[in-house]
Scaffold this active site. Structure first.
Site, PDB file in Angstrom:
ATOM      1  CG  HIS A  72      -0.181   0.278   2.501  1.00 28.82           C
ATOM      2  ND1 HIS A  72       0.464  -0.710   3.178  1.00 28.82           N
ATOM      3  CD2 HIS A  72       0.031   1.418   3.200  1.00 28.82           C
ATOM      4  CE1 HIS A  72       1.038  -0.204   4.252  1.00 28.82           C
ATOM      5  NE2 HIS A  72       0.801   1.086   4.285  1.00 28.82           N
TER       6      HIS A  72
HETATM    7  C1  UD1 Z   1      -1.651   5.540   6.150  1.00 31.12           C
HETATM    8  C2  UD1 Z   1      -0.308   5.925   6.761  1.00 31.12           C
HETATM    9  C3  UD1 Z   1       0.706   4.818   6.547  1.00 31.12           C
HETATM   10  C4  UD1 Z   1       0.172   3.485   7.014  1.00 31.12           C
HETATM   11  C5  UD1 Z   1      -1.167   3.218   6.346  1.00 31.12           C
HETATM   12  C6  UD1 Z   1      -1.781   1.917   6.781  1.00 31.12           C
HETATM   13  C7  UD1 Z   1       0.180   8.328   6.716  1.00 31.12           C
HETATM   14  C8  UD1 Z   1       1.018   9.370   6.076  1.00 31.12           C
HETATM   15  N1  UD1 Z   1       0.231   7.133   6.153  1.00 31.12           N
HETATM   16  O1  UD1 Z   1      -1.463   5.424   4.749  1.00 31.12           O
HETATM   17  O2  UD1 Z   1       1.887   5.118   7.251  1.00 31.12           O
HETATM   18  O3  UD1 Z   1       1.099   2.472   6.707  1.00 31.12           O
HETATM   19  O4  UD1 Z   1      -2.054   4.289   6.679  1.00 31.12           O
HETATM   20  O5  UD1 Z   1      -2.960   1.644   6.085  1.00 31.12           O
HETATM   21  O6  UD1 Z   1      -0.472   8.596   7.698  1.00 31.12           O
HETATM   22  N2  UD1 Z   1      -8.987   5.037   2.188  1.00 31.12           N
HETATM   23  C9  UD1 Z   1     -10.224   4.441   2.155  1.00 31.12           C
HETATM   24  N3  UD1 Z   1     -10.778   4.055   3.351  1.00 31.12           N
HETATM   25  C10 UD1 Z   1     -10.153   4.234   4.542  1.00 31.12           C
HETATM   26  C11 UD1 Z   1      -8.898   4.864   4.553  1.00 31.12           C
HETATM   27  C12 UD1 Z   1      -8.323   5.259   3.372  1.00 31.12           C
HETATM   28  O7  UD1 Z   1     -10.805   4.247   1.105  1.00 31.12           O
HETATM   29  O8  UD1 Z   1     -10.716   3.854   5.589  1.00 31.12           O
HETATM   30  C13 UD1 Z   1      -8.356   5.451   0.899  1.00 31.12           C
HETATM   31  C14 UD1 Z   1      -8.668   6.876   0.532  1.00 31.12           C
HETATM   32  O9  UD1 Z   1      -8.764   6.941  -0.841  1.00 31.12           O
HETATM   33  C15 UD1 Z   1      -7.412   7.613   0.966  1.00 31.12           C
HETATM   34  C16 UD1 Z   1      -6.341   6.578   0.728  1.00 31.12           C
HETATM   35  O10 UD1 Z   1      -6.964   5.315   1.009  1.00 31.12           O
HETATM   36  O11 UD1 Z   1      -7.217   8.778   0.250  1.00 31.12           O
HETATM   37  C17 UD1 Z   1      -5.125   6.735   1.564  1.00 31.12           C
HETATM   38  O12 UD1 Z   1      -5.459   6.840   2.944  1.00 31.12           O
HETATM   39  P1  UD1 Z   1      -4.495   7.692   3.930  1.00 31.12           P
HETATM   40  O13 UD1 Z   1      -4.995   7.608   5.322  1.00 31.12           O
HETATM   41  O14 UD1 Z   1      -4.248   9.036   3.360  1.00 31.12           O
HETATM   42  O15 UD1 Z   1      -3.099   6.967   3.823  1.00 31.12           O
HETATM   43  P2  UD1 Z   1      -2.708   5.425   3.757  1.00 31.12           P
HETATM   44  O16 UD1 Z   1      -2.180   5.149   2.404  1.00 31.12           O
HETATM   45  O17 UD1 Z   1      -3.787   4.546   4.276  1.00 31.12           O
END
Ligand code: UD1
Length: 378
Positions: free
Chosen positions: A210
């Site tokens: 991811h």
């Molecule tokens: C975040 C953390 C990362 C961790 C990861 C675990 C930061 C900078 N990064 O990354 O260190 O390893 O979490 O998962 O904080 N989304 C959904 N549903 C959710 C959450 C996210 O659909 O419940 C999608 C959204 O499109 C979002 C994208 O995933 O924009 C990324 O989510 P985000 O929380 O920004 O970062 P992660 O890649 O999950």
């Protein structure tokens, strides 16, 4: 009664606060208050962890949701500041290295509230990783550091922090791993996990993927998936897919490379099978018996080390060197040849001997609570 905020926002945070909540529940004089920032919000990414890890409903949910780094961090800061002003915690405890960690830390310190950082001092020395910025910025303003490995302590001392503020306590994530394993025994946590495992032949691989650097560009994602496909010709790969990765698989038209797990349950002796994100117990039930875990996660490197499962980290660096020096982890980057060659060794049952790092014994949260009692219950 002293009020300690436990802040969690993203999936890897939840297993880190769970044992702290448990330890604080039975500690007189200290009250743990769970604040979920809402950085992760899908049921599978958040609520399922609160339930299965026994955290229960968070005391507060800031419901910030997704956004750019600036938007997400700012939203957490605005909402967390309001909460702190209203609730007046004595100490804010943050865990790990996600945006919620640094956002809550900045708010706490500017309100002159004590800040404790669990899993402090880790450094990848790769400042293109958002998590590295979060780690450095959080530790720069932390009052009380809890480290998981000696390198963490050494990094903090090298950065000029006072040794008396640093406690080497082991790893709360391993507390959760050992606790959940002991509760699970050999019983499958769900029908889904049971049916997947029943269908798998003896040897199988689990994968998580991811990291933005791996999944946000078509070329890198393609290279990684192609390499894993080669390994999948030797042993089936189960791939619970993060929402960020799934979005990009669709955007880049890579569905064919990672077909979803079929309803007809036709898992073959080879192939890559994509599933929804799995809950903590379901995924543990699968990977604890895998012949190999492929990952770009931070936590999986440590969890596989704790159970001595071969792990290939598809990143250029690791902030957790103990998993390579002592543990079962090998860092390959996204070089296809390295992934394939290392992976074939694991599938053939040839892997390096490994050990368990010091204090990864399931008692880190007890040590943290002892340190907190010494400060707040005098
Ligand atoms: C975040 C953390 C990362 C961790 C990861 C675990 C930061 C900078 N990064 O990354 O260190 O390893 O979490 O998962 O904080 N989304 C959904 N549903 C959710 C959450 C996210 O659909 O419940 C999608 C959204 O499109 C979002 C994208 O995933 O924009 C990324 O989510 P985000 O929380 O920004 O970062 P992660 O890649 O999950």
């Amino acid at each position: 009664m002293k009020k300690l905020f436990l802040v969690a926002g993203a999936r890897p945070n939840f297993m880190k606060i769970a044992p702290l909540c448990r330890a604080l529940r039975s500690t007189a004089g200290l009250r743990g208050v769970v604040v979920h920032t809402g950085q992760h919000y899908d049921y599978a990414m958040a609520e399922s962890f609160f339930t299965s890890l026994g955290i229960g409903k968070p005391d507060f949910n800031l419901e910030v949701g997704s956004g750019s780094h600036a938007v997400q961090t700012a939203q957490i800061m605005i909402r967390f500041e309001e909460l702190c002003l209203r609730e007046k915690p004595d100490c804010v405890i943050v865990v790990g290295d996600v945006n919620s960690t640094v956002a809550a830390g900045l708010v706490a310190k500017k309100l002159r509230i004590d800040l404790a950082h669990v899993e402090a001092g880790l450094r990848s020395r790769d400042r293109s990783m958002p998590e590295e910025i979060n780690r450095i910025a959080t530790d720069a303003i932390t009052d009380l550091f809890f480290t998981t490995e000696k390198e963490g302590t050494e990094n903090l001392i090298a950065e000029g922090h006072d040794a008396s503020k640093i406690h080497f306590v082991g790893h709360v994530m391993i507390d959760t791993l050992l606790y959940q394993l002991s509760k699970m025994g050999n019983r499958p946590p769900s029908d889904l996990a049971k049916s997947i495992k029943c269908l798998l032949p003896q040897k199988y691989i689990c994968m998580t993927l991811h990291r933005p650097s791996n999944v946000d560009t078509a070329e890198t994602l393609r290279r990684v998936l192609d390499a894993v496909s080669k390994l999948a010709e030797k042993a089936p790969v189960i791939f619970p897919c993060h929402p960020r990765t799934l979005k990009n698989i669709h955007a880049f038209g890579f569905e064919r490379l990672t077909p979803p797990l079929p309803d007809s349950r036709r898992i073959l002796e080879k192939g890559m099978y994509r599933t929804e994100p799995l809950g903590y117990d379901d995924f543990l039930y699968l990977w604890k018996d895998a012949c190999l875990v492929l990952t770009d996660s931070g936590g999986m490197q440590e969890e596989t080390t704790a159970l001595k499962i071969p792990c290939i980290t598809m990143r250029e660096t690791t902030e957790r060197p103990v998993t390579v020096e002592i543990g079962s982890n090998v860092v390959t980057g996204t070089d296809a040849e390295k992934i394939i060659q290392s992976g074939l060794k694991a599938v053939a049952g040839e892997w390096k001997d490994s050990g368990i790092p010091e204090l990864w014994d399931g008692k880190a949260s007890e040590r943290i609570v002892e340190a907190l009692k010494a400060i707040y219950c005098r």
